[in-house]
Design a protein around this motif. Structure first.
Motif, mmCIF file in Angstrom:
data_model
loop_
_atom_site.group_PDB
_atom_site.id
_atom_site.type_symbol
_atom_site.label_atom_id
_atom_site.label_comp_id
_atom_site.label_asym_id
_atom_site.label_seq_id
_atom_site.Cartn_x
_atom_site.Cartn_y
_atom_site.Cartn_z
ATOM 1 N N GLY A 18 0.852 -1.181 0.000
ATOM 2 C CA GLY A 18 0.000 0.000 0.000
ATOM 3 C C GLY A 18 0.890 1.233 0.000
ATOM 4 N N PHE A 19 1.517 1.496 -1.117
ATOM 5 C CA PHE A 19 2.517 2.560 -1.205
ATOM 6 C C PHE A 19 1.905 3.957 -1.155
ATOM 7 C CE2 PHE A 19 4.585 -0.960 -3.571
ATOM 8 C CZ PHE A 19 5.634 -1.169 -2.692
ATOM 9 N N ASP A 20 2.685 4.878 -0.628
ATOM 10 C CA ASP A 20 2.389 6.309 -0.657
ATOM 11 C C ASP A 20 3.350 6.900 -1.674
ATOM 12 O OD1 ASP A 20 2.673 9.116 -0.157
ATOM 13 O OD2 ASP A 20 1.824 8.840 1.836
ATOM 14 N N VAL A 21 2.853 7.231 -2.859
ATOM 15 C CA VAL A 21 3.736 7.663 -3.946
ATOM 16 C C VAL A 21 4.394 9.008 -3.673
ATOM 17 C CG1 VAL A 21 2.618 6.207 -5.669
ATOM 18 C CG2 VAL A 21 1.822 8.565 -5.358
ATOM 19 N N GLY A 22 3.763 9.842 -2.875
ATOM 20 C CA GLY A 22 4.380 11.103 -2.481
ATOM 21 C C GLY A 22 5.559 10.861 -1.548
ATOM 22 N N GLN A 23 5.379 9.955 -0.591
ATOM 23 C CA GLN A 23 6.463 9.607 0.331
ATOM 24 C C GLN A 23 7.634 8.985 -0.422
ATOM 25 O OE1 GLN A 23 6.882 9.805 3.714
ATOM 26 N NE2 GLN A 23 4.895 10.609 4.312
ATOM 27 N N LEU A 24 7.328 8.100 -1.368
ATOM 28 C CA LEU A 24 8.395 7.487 -2.159
ATOM 29 C C LEU A 24 9.216 8.553 -2.883
ATOM 30 C CD1 LEU A 24 6.472 4.456 -3.697
ATOM 31 C CD2 LEU A 24 8.246 4.352 -1.930
ATOM 32 N N GLN A 64 0.404 19.336 -8.902
ATOM 33 C CA GLN A 64 1.249 20.523 -8.740
ATOM 34 C C GLN A 64 2.673 20.175 -8.321
ATOM 35 O OE1 GLN A 64 -0.730 23.318 -6.152
ATOM 36 N NE2 GLN A 64 -2.493 23.497 -7.501
ATOM 37 N N GLY A 65 3.021 18.905 -8.358
ATOM 38 C CA GLY A 65 4.331 18.492 -7.888
ATOM 39 C C GLY A 65 5.108 17.651 -8.883
ATOM 40 N N LYS A 66 6.027 16.874 -8.346
ATOM 41 C CA LYS A 66 6.983 16.109 -9.132
ATOM 42 C C LYS A 66 6.554 14.681 -9.423
ATOM 43 C CE LYS A 66 10.664 18.584 -6.722
ATOM 44 N NZ LYS A 66 11.833 18.456 -5.841
ATOM 45 N N VAL A 67 5.538 14.179 -8.742
ATOM 46 C CA VAL A 67 5.133 12.790 -8.905
ATOM 47 C C VAL A 67 4.409 12.631 -10.248
ATOM 48 C CG1 VAL A 67 3.822 10.876 -7.908
ATOM 49 C CG2 VAL A 67 4.898 12.570 -6.397
ATOM 50 N N ASN A 68 4.801 11.636 -11.009
ATOM 51 C CA ASN A 68 4.147 11.371 -12.290
ATOM 52 C C ASN A 68 2.852 10.605 -12.019
ATOM 53 O OD1 ASN A 68 3.332 10.699 -14.865
ATOM 54 N ND2 ASN A 68 5.373 10.078 -15.544
ATOM 55 N N LEU A 69 1.867 11.337 -11.550
ATOM 56 C CA LEU A 69 0.599 10.734 -11.141
ATOM 57 C C LEU A 69 -0.134 10.092 -12.307
ATOM 58 C CD1 LEU A 69 -0.515 13.595 -8.759
ATOM 59 C CD2 LEU A 69 0.376 11.357 -8.086
ATOM 60 N N ALA A 70 -0.061 10.682 -13.494
ATOM 61 C CA ALA A 70 -0.746 10.114 -14.660
ATOM 62 C C ALA A 70 -0.200 8.725 -14.965
ATOM 63 C CB ALA A 70 -0.605 11.039 -15.866
ATOM 64 N N ALA A 71 1.117 8.546 -14.911
ATOM 65 C CA ALA A 71 1.716 7.239 -15.180
ATOM 66 C C ALA A 71 1.321 6.230 -14.104
ATOM 67 C CB ALA A 71 3.231 7.363 -15.269
ATOM 68 N N LEU A 75 -0.866 2.776 -14.600
ATOM 69 C CA LEU A 75 -0.449 1.460 -14.108
ATOM 70 C C LEU A 75 -1.541 0.826 -13.250
ATOM 71 C CD1 LEU A 75 3.262 2.232 -13.192
ATOM 72 C CD2 LEU A 75 2.484 0.532 -14.866
ATOM 73 N N MET A 76 -2.131 1.624 -12.367
ATOM 74 C CA MET A 76 -3.190 1.084 -11.509
ATOM 75 C C MET A 76 -4.397 0.649 -12.327
ATOM 76 S SD MET A 76 -1.712 1.037 -8.640
ATOM 77 C CE MET A 76 -3.093 0.427 -7.691
ATOM 78 N N GLU A 77 -4.705 1.401 -13.379
ATOM 79 C CA GLU A 77 -5.804 1.013 -14.277
ATOM 80 C C GLU A 77 -5.496 -0.324 -14.944
ATOM 81 O OE1 GLU A 77 -8.838 2.311 -15.323
ATOM 82 O OE2 GLU A 77 -8.751 3.858 -13.779
ATOM 83 N N LEU A 111 -8.066 14.895 -11.123
ATOM 84 C CA LEU A 111 -8.525 13.541 -11.452
ATOM 85 C C LEU A 111 -9.549 13.548 -12.582
ATOM 86 C CD1 LEU A 111 -8.632 12.111 -7.852
ATOM 87 C CD2 LEU A 111 -7.043 11.458 -9.688
ATOM 88 N N GLN A 112 -10.414 14.554 -12.605
ATOM 89 C CA GLN A 112 -11.361 14.677 -13.716
ATOM 90 C C GLN A 112 -10.630 14.904 -15.034
ATOM 91 O OE1 GLN A 112 -13.821 17.746 -11.936
ATOM 92 N NE2 GLN A 112 -15.469 16.271 -11.563
ATOM 93 N N LYS A 113 -9.577 15.689 -15.009
ATOM 94 C CA LYS A 113 -8.756 15.929 -16.210
ATOM 95 C C LYS A 113 -8.117 14.618 -16.698
ATOM 96 C CE LYS A 113 -5.007 18.830 -17.918
ATOM 97 N NZ LYS A 113 -3.987 19.803 -17.566
#
Length: 120
Positions: A18-24, A64-71, A75-77, A111-113
């Motif tokens: 159960g990773f926290d991608v921001g913490q990583l 608004q940050g550095k995490v590649n949330l879209a990628a 992956l989760m999808e 998330l809507q975007k």
């Protein structure tokens, strides 16, 4: 290296991730690579962005940050169904520049975007 060291010795038939991608990201890891490498055992995810700024303990509203949330979301999808959930969070701190409701609206818009819809 610490994440891989821990995951390598776990019995993933019993213990899931159960990773926290921001913490990583804050710790200097490649959150996308970790999610990709351990995707089969991820059952919960903390969706959090990290900018290194002075507020929110370095975290920031989604997008608004550095995490590649879209990628990471892609992956989760590709994984399909989770037993747990994807949880959006943002750490609080003194002197927060935006109220919690505004940061939730920013997260929702991000998330809507990305193509996600919400039930009201």
């Amino acid at each position: 290296p610490e994440v891989y060291g821990i995951m390598d010795v776990l019995d993933t038939r019993v213990v899931k991730a159960g990773f926290d991608v921001g913490q990583l990201t804050k710790g200097g890891a490649d959150a996308v690579q970790i999610v990709k490498d351990f995707l089969p055992v991820i059952e919960h995810l903390h969706l959090k962005d990290y900018s290194g700024g002075e507020h929110y303990q370095g975290y920031c509203p989604l997008g608004q940050g550095k995490v590649n949330l879209a990628a990471i979301l892609d992956l989760m999808e590709s994984k399909g169904t989770l037993k747990g959930m994807v949880m959006v969070e943002l750490d609080s701190s003194t002197g927060m520049p935006l109220p919690a409701l505004e940061t939730a609206k920013i997260a929702t818009a991000f998330l809507q975007k990305q193509g996600y819809t919400f039930r009201v």
